[in-house]
Design a protein around this motif. Structure first.
Motif, PDB file in Angstrom:
ATOM      1  N   GLU A  89       0.999  -1.108   0.008  1.00  0.00           N
ATOM      2  CA  GLU A  89       0.008   0.185   0.198  1.00  0.00           C
ATOM      3  C   GLU A  89       1.262   1.496  -0.250  1.00  0.00           C
ATOM      4  O   GLU A  89       0.564   2.029  -0.774  1.00  0.00           O
ATOM      5  CB  GLU A  89      -1.335   0.289   1.216  1.00  0.00           C
ATOM      6  CG  GLU A  89      -2.063   0.865   1.090  1.00  0.00           C
ATOM      7  CD  GLU A  89      -3.677   0.262   0.122  1.00  0.00           C
ATOM      8  OE1 GLU A  89      -3.642   1.955  -0.194  1.00  0.00           O
ATOM      9  OE2 GLU A  89      -3.379  -1.392  -0.436  1.00  0.00           O
ATOM     10  N   ALA A 103       1.030   3.620  -3.180  1.00  0.00           N
ATOM     11  CA  ALA A 103       0.098   4.826  -3.402  1.00  0.00           C
ATOM     12  C   ALA A 103       1.874   6.498  -3.294  1.00  0.00           C
ATOM     13  O   ALA A 103       1.507   7.323  -4.040  1.00  0.00           O
ATOM     14  CB  ALA A 103       0.039   5.561  -1.774  1.00  0.00           C
ATOM     15  N   ARG A 128       1.472   8.866  -6.353  1.00  0.00           N
ATOM     16  CA  ARG A 128       1.338  10.232  -6.397  1.00  0.00           C
ATOM     17  C   ARG A 128       2.595  11.193  -7.422  1.00  0.00           C
ATOM     18  O   ARG A 128       2.328  11.870  -7.891  1.00  0.00           O
ATOM     19  CB  ARG A 128       1.368  10.683  -4.625  1.00  0.00           C
ATOM     20  CG  ARG A 128       2.065  12.014  -4.437  1.00  0.00           C
ATOM     21  CD  ARG A 128       2.837  12.335  -3.387  1.00  0.00           C
ATOM     22  NE  ARG A 128       3.975  12.031  -2.962  1.00  0.00           N
ATOM     23  CZ  ARG A 128       5.223  12.611  -3.424  1.00  0.00           C
ATOM     24  NH1 ARG A 128       5.022  13.320  -4.224  1.00  0.00           N
ATOM     25  NH2 ARG A 128       6.888  11.920  -3.709  1.00  0.00           N
ATOM     26  N   SER A 186       1.404   0.587 -10.620  1.00  0.00           N
ATOM     27  CA  SER A 186       0.795   1.798 -10.195  1.00  0.00           C
ATOM     28  C   SER A 186       1.898   3.713 -10.351  1.00  0.00           C
ATOM     29  O   SER A 186       1.802   4.381 -10.288  1.00  0.00           O
ATOM     30  CB  SER A 186       0.952   1.936  -7.912  1.00  0.00           C
ATOM     31  OG  SER A 186       0.077   0.826  -7.712  1.00  0.00           O
TER      32      SER A 186
END
Length: 207
Positions: A62, A66, A70, A129
């Motif tokens: 996680e 994140a 970003r 991600s």
């Protein structure tokens, strides 16, 4: 149930848990990060931490997702069709260089490689991600530039991958393997300019 498929419980202390975990993971690595250290850094009890993340691997996943998201969103925001290829590619190259050479980017890369055999989903999530998101946005921009006849590209995905690799040019390997001194601002500018010039030499219309 695999750790990466466990649904997360949301709560008001989730942000401070993630921030505390981020600091500890970057400082100590995945194996060296203890639950006690993370709870202490986050200012929460171990019971609170476990209520959000029953598995340390899930917590690292996680944190990585994140942070990658970003930084990727910041890079994507700079890629706009309102500017010409040289301007857009220069901005994109600068952000790619900054990300791959960042302390977070290097440490997370090392952790994902070190844990690849036991926890392959770490690398998958890290890629999805961050790098994959930037790659997708670059492909979209290149498609628009081709439609405006600013670039001539047949394989957009390959061109986007080539551009990303040009942005690493020696600097990434130097940092990963700890060879030489820290990368200077001048070296970063040199690699950015070289990446853009080589890419345009290949894909910009002649004449």
């Amino acid at each position: 149930m695999p750790a990466d498929t466990i649904p997360l419980r949301k709560g008001r202390k989730m942000p401070q848990v993630l921030e505390g975990a981020r600091k500890v993971f970057l400082r100590n690595g995945f194996e060296g990060a203890s639950v006690d250290d993370i709870a202490r850094e986050a200012g929460v009890s171990k019971a609170t931490l476990y209520s959000y993340f029953p598995d340390k691997r899930l917590l690292f996943l996680e944190v990585a997702k994140a942070e990658c998201l970003r930084q990727a969103e910041e890079a994507v925001a700079l890629i706009t069709s309102d500017l010409g290829p040289r301007e857009v590619l220069t901005m994109a190259a600068a952000r790619i260089v900054d990300f791959v050479l960042s302390d977070f980017g290097i440490r997370t890369y090392r952790i994902c490689v070190a844990e690849a055999d036991r926890f392959p989903e770490l690398g998958h999530e890290f890629y999805a991600s961050g790098p994959a998101l930037v790659r997708q946005r670059i492909v979209e921009y290149l498609r628009q530039a081709v439609a405006r006849h600013e670039l001539i590209i047949e394989d957009l995905e390959l061109a986007a991958d080539q551009f990303a690799e040009l942005c690493k040019a020696d600097l990434f390997n130097r940092i990963v393997f700890g060879v030489g001194a820290a990368v200077s601002a001048g070296e970063r500018r040199r690699v950015v300019a070289g990446a853009v010039e080589m890419f345009l030499a290949r894909y910009a219309p002649s004449g």
